[in-house]
Design an enzyme around this catalytic site. Structure first.
Site, mmCIF file in Angstrom:
data_model
loop_
_atom_site.group_PDB
_atom_site.id
_atom_site.type_symbol
_atom_site.label_atom_id
_atom_site.label_comp_id
_atom_site.label_asym_id
_atom_site.label_seq_id
_atom_site.Cartn_x
_atom_site.Cartn_y
_atom_site.Cartn_z
ATOM 1 N N GLU A 90 4.366 -5.722 7.079
ATOM 2 C CA GLU A 90 3.610 -4.653 7.754
ATOM 3 C C GLU A 90 3.868 -4.725 9.303
ATOM 4 O OE1 GLU A 90 2.390 -6.963 5.470
ATOM 5 O OE2 GLU A 90 0.711 -5.999 4.167
ATOM 6 N N GLU B 196 -0.509 -9.364 -1.190
ATOM 7 C CA GLU B 196 -2.040 -9.417 -1.013
ATOM 8 C C GLU B 196 -3.003 -9.452 -2.252
ATOM 9 O OE1 GLU B 196 -2.369 -6.554 2.088
ATOM 10 O OE2 GLU B 196 -3.325 -8.215 3.244
ATOM 11 N N ALA C 270 0.903 -1.251 0.069
ATOM 12 C CA ALA C 270 0.010 -0.007 -0.044
ATOM 13 C C ALA C 270 0.917 1.084 0.070
ATOM 14 C CB ALA C 270 -0.967 -0.148 1.401
HETATM 15 N N1 T1G Z 1 4.614 3.485 0.098
HETATM 16 C C1 T1G Z 1 4.910 4.677 -0.212
HETATM 17 N N2 T1G Z 1 6.332 4.746 -0.463
HETATM 18 C C2 T1G Z 1 7.318 3.968 -0.649
HETATM 19 C C3 T1G Z 1 6.982 2.415 -0.309
HETATM 20 C C4 T1G Z 1 5.391 2.330 0.213
HETATM 21 N N3 T1G Z 1 5.042 1.409 0.302
HETATM 22 N N4 T1G Z 1 8.028 1.735 -0.146
HETATM 23 C C5 T1G Z 1 8.936 2.365 -0.586
HETATM 24 N N5 T1G Z 1 8.603 3.646 -0.873
HETATM 25 C C6 T1G Z 1 9.516 4.769 -1.233
HETATM 26 C C7 T1G Z 1 10.707 5.336 -0.261
HETATM 27 O O1 T1G Z 1 9.923 6.087 0.834
HETATM 28 C C8 T1G Z 1 11.401 5.905 -1.028
HETATM 29 O O2 T1G Z 1 11.190 7.113 -1.377
HETATM 30 C C9 T1G Z 1 11.383 5.089 -2.450
HETATM 31 O O3 T1G Z 1 10.265 4.488 -2.447
HETATM 32 C C10 T1G Z 1 12.354 4.068 -2.525
HETATM 33 O O4 T1G Z 1 12.431 3.434 -1.535
HETATM 34 C C11 T1G Z 1 -2.816 -2.970 2.611
HETATM 35 C C12 T1G Z 1 -1.180 -1.737 4.958
HETATM 36 C C13 T1G Z 1 10.297 -1.725 -1.616
HETATM 37 C C14 T1G Z 1 12.182 -3.103 -0.555
HETATM 38 O O5 T1G Z 1 6.389 -2.197 3.861
HETATM 39 O O6 T1G Z 1 10.683 -2.422 1.871
HETATM 40 O O7 T1G Z 1 0.946 -2.866 2.292
HETATM 41 O O8 T1G Z 1 13.155 8.225 -0.288
HETATM 42 O O9 T1G Z 1 14.702 3.844 -0.748
HETATM 43 O O10 T1G Z 1 15.939 0.149 -1.092
HETATM 44 O O11 T1G Z 1 -1.547 -4.937 4.046
HETATM 45 O O12 T1G Z 1 11.376 0.416 -0.344
HETATM 46 O O13 T1G Z 1 13.082 7.996 -2.740
HETATM 47 O O14 T1G Z 1 11.432 9.589 -1.527
HETATM 48 O O15 T1G Z 1 13.367 1.883 0.367
HETATM 49 O O16 T1G Z 1 14.917 -0.043 -3.524
HETATM 50 C C15 T1G Z 1 3.824 -2.642 3.057
HETATM 51 C C16 T1G Z 1 8.193 -1.009 1.877
HETATM 52 C C17 T1G Z 1 3.339 -1.329 3.209
HETATM 53 C C18 T1G Z 1 7.287 -2.147 1.877
HETATM 54 C C19 T1G Z 1 12.706 -1.168 -1.982
HETATM 55 N N6 T1G Z 1 4.912 -2.395 2.014
HETATM 56 N N7 T1G Z 1 9.011 -0.408 1.148
HETATM 57 O O17 T1G Z 1 13.808 -0.884 -1.133
HETATM 58 O O18 T1G Z 1 14.226 1.633 -1.939
HETATM 59 S S1 T1G Z 1 1.813 -1.370 4.314
HETATM 60 C C20 T1G Z 1 6.246 -2.235 2.600
HETATM 61 C C21 T1G Z 1 10.593 -1.252 1.116
HETATM 62 C C22 T1G Z 1 0.562 -2.558 3.229
HETATM 63 C C23 T1G Z 1 -1.371 -3.884 3.338
HETATM 64 C C24 T1G Z 1 -0.392 -3.012 4.109
HETATM 65 C C25 T1G Z 1 11.525 -0.831 0.188
HETATM 66 C C26 T1G Z 1 11.574 -1.792 -1.148
HETATM 67 P P1 T1G Z 1 12.251 8.559 -1.512
HETATM 68 P P2 T1G Z 1 13.839 2.590 -0.948
HETATM 69 P P3 T1G Z 1 14.747 0.168 -2.034
#
Ligand code: T1G
Length: 683
Positions: A122, A102, A60
């Site tokens: 999450e 999901e 998300a």
């Molecule tokens: N939402 C918004 N921005 C995100 C994002 C996300 N999910 N993931 C990464 N970014 C932005 C991050 O802030 C950065 O921004 C840029 O993308 C590059 O990220 C309904 C509720 C995917 C492994 O927890 O683990 O789904 O600094 O530097 O090293 O059940 O990003 O460039 O402005 O980390 O290549 C669950 C979180 C969400 C994954 C990539 N998903 N992200 O790593 O790049 S909750 C996560 C990561 C959810 C559902 C629930 C990593 C990555 P900026 P980065 P990276």
């Protein structure tokens, strides 16, 4: 954002939402339109969902959290995939995480390239999956395989996913689009596997409900203090005990409670804080980076060897310099042993170990450093020695190379002044063990060039460090804030608090250990000498009595053969002697006072670091203390925690303890002003 491509009887829905295809409102809108178009088109027999760019949906859009929800709801969209009468195939590359997995779970099939990773992280945001992950995953892979994924939050690779039935086929790297369409054509006309209707894989937990308690016991202290992992276990349990829709309702209830809670706000803060830390404020656009193709490291001891491993593991050659052959050989042997251990644990292949070791050039001569692009000294923490080393380096190492000190508190400007290139000097403060701890304090000198600083920050990402820029002050950010806590801890035990009570207050707060446990672990005799010792402090007396910490089996605590510590009557007696000498009767000190006396002065010091410009932003201070000193993740770090309890409360507490904090304490103006204005450190 979302486009569709017809490939014969297959409709391919493609998301292009850089950087990580987060499932933001427009993406959800596009997916909804795409699946509705597929359902309405009689010439379409199957649907493939895939993403352009680096990864399948990575979850998300976290930036939407805490804001009024915008439709369409993710659950509504993915239920349409699941209810489709035409097979829907998720084509996965990169990291299918959170909402991304999901989405894939609601598809009838999942295909992935070998390099793909799949996970439900999450819990690392203080949440649980909120779009059916806790209900569908156990139905697809079984409870035993689902629990560690949902509760631990770590992704698994495509091979493992195929083994547990999460992925139906691992396709060729680089051929995902065509092989996903081919797979879709194969399954047209076959009965559709619907995840939410599967119950066969739940059978193991229905027969043995103890699986949940057993899992809790296995996880032990790792989950201590966190709310989300327990909620995750309860959600998976609901998948076993309740019909799907009721389980979904239970997941929603647990999810919403966590989303509104302090812990998730703290952990979401940290997610963005760790990414913000790498950014340099006011960095000119297009600031050139200096190519770092060869690194020199002075000192092959614990720090030098650990630092070297970071570069070797990133494939950067290292010239390792020592003064004599024996310590140099020992240093290389230690690096080899550390790599062997990683290989035995399976976290590194033997080939990678061999490749890393082949990148080391051991040497006894400074001249070997001449062509290095970056040289890091990790020699004894003594200014005279550092100055001598930098004078030599300046004479030997090529112009344009960066010279860095691994000092943990010495003045980097003073060191830089020993060279003719102060613009190319900075501090790279690694934390021990340097090959494991992710934090790196990048200390910018008064004259450090922006390009040198930007190079260090870019390099830190390459060696998988979380870098924070610090100005030049005593102890930089982390150690500078540790000082007031240590000072108050020492005073508290001379006022009547027991060392084990002080430690317990911090471990109850969520630290892995308290100041006295830390001292015993590190060794009480650092910097102590028998000749100079005059029984003038508790520490001196402990060392004189050979109570030098865990390594001697006793320090503030007595240790058994498993290094389990118990309070020592002898230490109580030694402290009682100092209390008598102080002339002040001991008093009972409650846990709240101990907590306030230990942590409030740290927040005050953090505020001073900000007002002096020694840190770029308050969240950087949180990143330092979470990643370098074990501050509990679920509170977001010292500055976020202060915001959560209220700065006015901190100021009131500091004023109430002013007499005890003593003349060495002064209230930060920034903290006092923010408290008065009802402000926060973190936005
Ligand atoms: N939402 C918004 N921005 C995100 C994002 C996300 N999910 N993931 C990464 N970014 C932005 C991050 O802030 C950065 O921004 C840029 O993308 C590059 O990220 C309904 C509720 C995917 C492994 O927890 O683990 O789904 O600094 O530097 O090293 O059940 O990003 O460039 O402005 O980390 O290549 C669950 C979180 C969400 C994954 C990539 N998903 N992200 O790593 O790049 S909750 C996560 C990561 C959810 C559902 C629930 C990593 C990555 P900026 P980065 P990276």
């Amino acid at each position: 954002m979302i486009t569709t491509e017809r490939q014969g009887n297959v409709l391919v829905i493609v998301s292009n939402n850089p950087p990580v295809n987060a499932l933001g409102q427009k993406v959800r809108q596009g997916l909804l339109a795409g699946i509705e178009a597929a359902a309405a088109d009689a010439s379409i027999d199957a649907v493939v969902i895939r993403c352009d760019g680096t990864t399948f949906f990575a979850g998300a859009d976290i930036t939407e959290f805490g804001k009024p929800p915008m439709g369409p709801d993710l659950n509504k969209v993915i239920n349409l995939f699941e209810d489709s009468r035409k097979p829907v195939i998720a084509a996965i590359h990169g990291t299918a995480l959170g909402g991304g997995l999901e989405v894939a779970l609601a598809c009838h099939y999942r295909v992935a390239v070998p390099s793909a990773r799949l996970g439900l992280p999450e819990v690392k945001l203080g949440l649980i999956p909120g779009a059916g992950g806790t209900q569908r995953l156990p139905r697809v892979v079984g409870v035993a395989a689902a629990l560690p994924m949902v509760v631990g939050g770590d992704p698994i690779n495509a091979k493992k996913a195929a083994e547990i039935g999460l992925v139906d086929r691992v396709v060729s790297e680089g051929k995902l689009p065509e092989e996903a369409v081919a797979f879709a054509r194969e399954v047209v006309g076959k009965p559709l596997p619907v995840s939410s209707r599967r119950t066969d894989r739940l059978a193991d937990a229905v027969k043995d409900p103890a699986v949940f308690d057993n899992f809790r016991r296995e996880q032990g202290r790792k989950l201590r203090g966190f709310e989300a992992p327990e909620a995750a276990i309860q959600a998976v349990k609901a998948a076993v005990e309740l019909p799907f829709d009721a389980g979904m309702a239970r997941e929603r209830e647990l999810f919403l409670k966590l989303m509104a809670g302090d812990q998730s706000k703290a952990q979401r803060h940290l997610f963005f804080a760790e990414r913000a830390a790498n950014k340099i404020e006011n960095l000119g656009p297009g600031t050139p980076l200096i190519p770092i193709n060869k690194v020199g490291i002075l000192g092959a001891g614990t720090m030098g060897g650990g630092i070297a491993m970071n570069f070797l593991s990133a494939g950067i050659p290292v010239t390792l310099l020592e003064r004599e052959q024996a310590p140099l050989d020992r240093g290389i042997a230690t690096i080899a042993k550390n790599y062997e251990r990683l290989a035995q644990r399976g976290s590194l292949t033997p080939e990678k170990v061999e490749a890393a070791m082949a990148l080391i050039t051991p040497t006894l001569s400074f001249e070997s450093l001449a062509d290095c692009d970056l040289v890091i000294e990790a020699v004894f923490e003594n200014m005279d020695i550092k100055k001598e080393v930098f004078t030599k380096l300046d004479a030997v190492v090529k112009q344009g190379a960066i010279l860095a000190s691994n000092t943990s508190y010495l003045n980097v400007d003073e060191i830089a002044a020993m060279t003719k290139r102060p613009e190319f000097v900075l501090g790279l403060h690694f934390f021990s063990p340097a090959n494991i701890m992710r934090l790196l304090e990048v200390v910018r000198g008064a004259k450090t060039l922006q390009s040198v600083l930007a190079t260090a920050m870019a390099l830190s990402r390459k060696i998988n460090k979380i870098a924070v820029v610090s100005g030049v002050c005593y102890g930089f950010i982390g150690n500078r804030m540790l000082s007031p806590r240590q000072r108050e801890a020492q005073k508290l035990i001379l006022e009547g608090a027991k060392p084990w009570d002080v430690d317990r207050v911090l471990t109850d707060f969520g630290f892995p250990m308290g100041p006295f446990q830390m001292a015993d672990l590190a060794g009480l005799d650092i910097g102590w000498s028998k000749e100079a010792s005059k029984s003038s402090t508790v520490r001196e007396v402990l060392c004189e009595r050979d109570r030098r910490g865990q390594k001697t089996g006793k320090g503030f605590y007595d240790y058994d053969e498993n290094r389990r510590g118990t309070p020592s009557a002898e230490v109580e007696e030694i402290i009682a002697g100092f209390i008598v000498q102080s002339g002040k009767p001991p008093r009972a000190i409650d846990d709240q006072e101990i907590l306030e006396r230990l942590l409030y002065p740290m927040v005050n010091e953090g505020a001073k670091i900000l007002e002096e410009g020694m840190a770029q932003r308050a969240s950087d201070i949180d990143v330092v203390w979470i990643n370098g000193y074990g501050w509990p993740v679920f509170t977001g770090g010292p500055m976020f925690w202060a915001d959560t309890i209220g700065l006015a409360k901190i100021v009131e507490g500091l004023k109430r303890h002013a007499a005890l904090l003593g003349p060495e304490f002064s209230l930060s103006k920034l903290l006092e002003d923010k408290a008065a204005q009802g402000g926060r450190f973190n936005g």
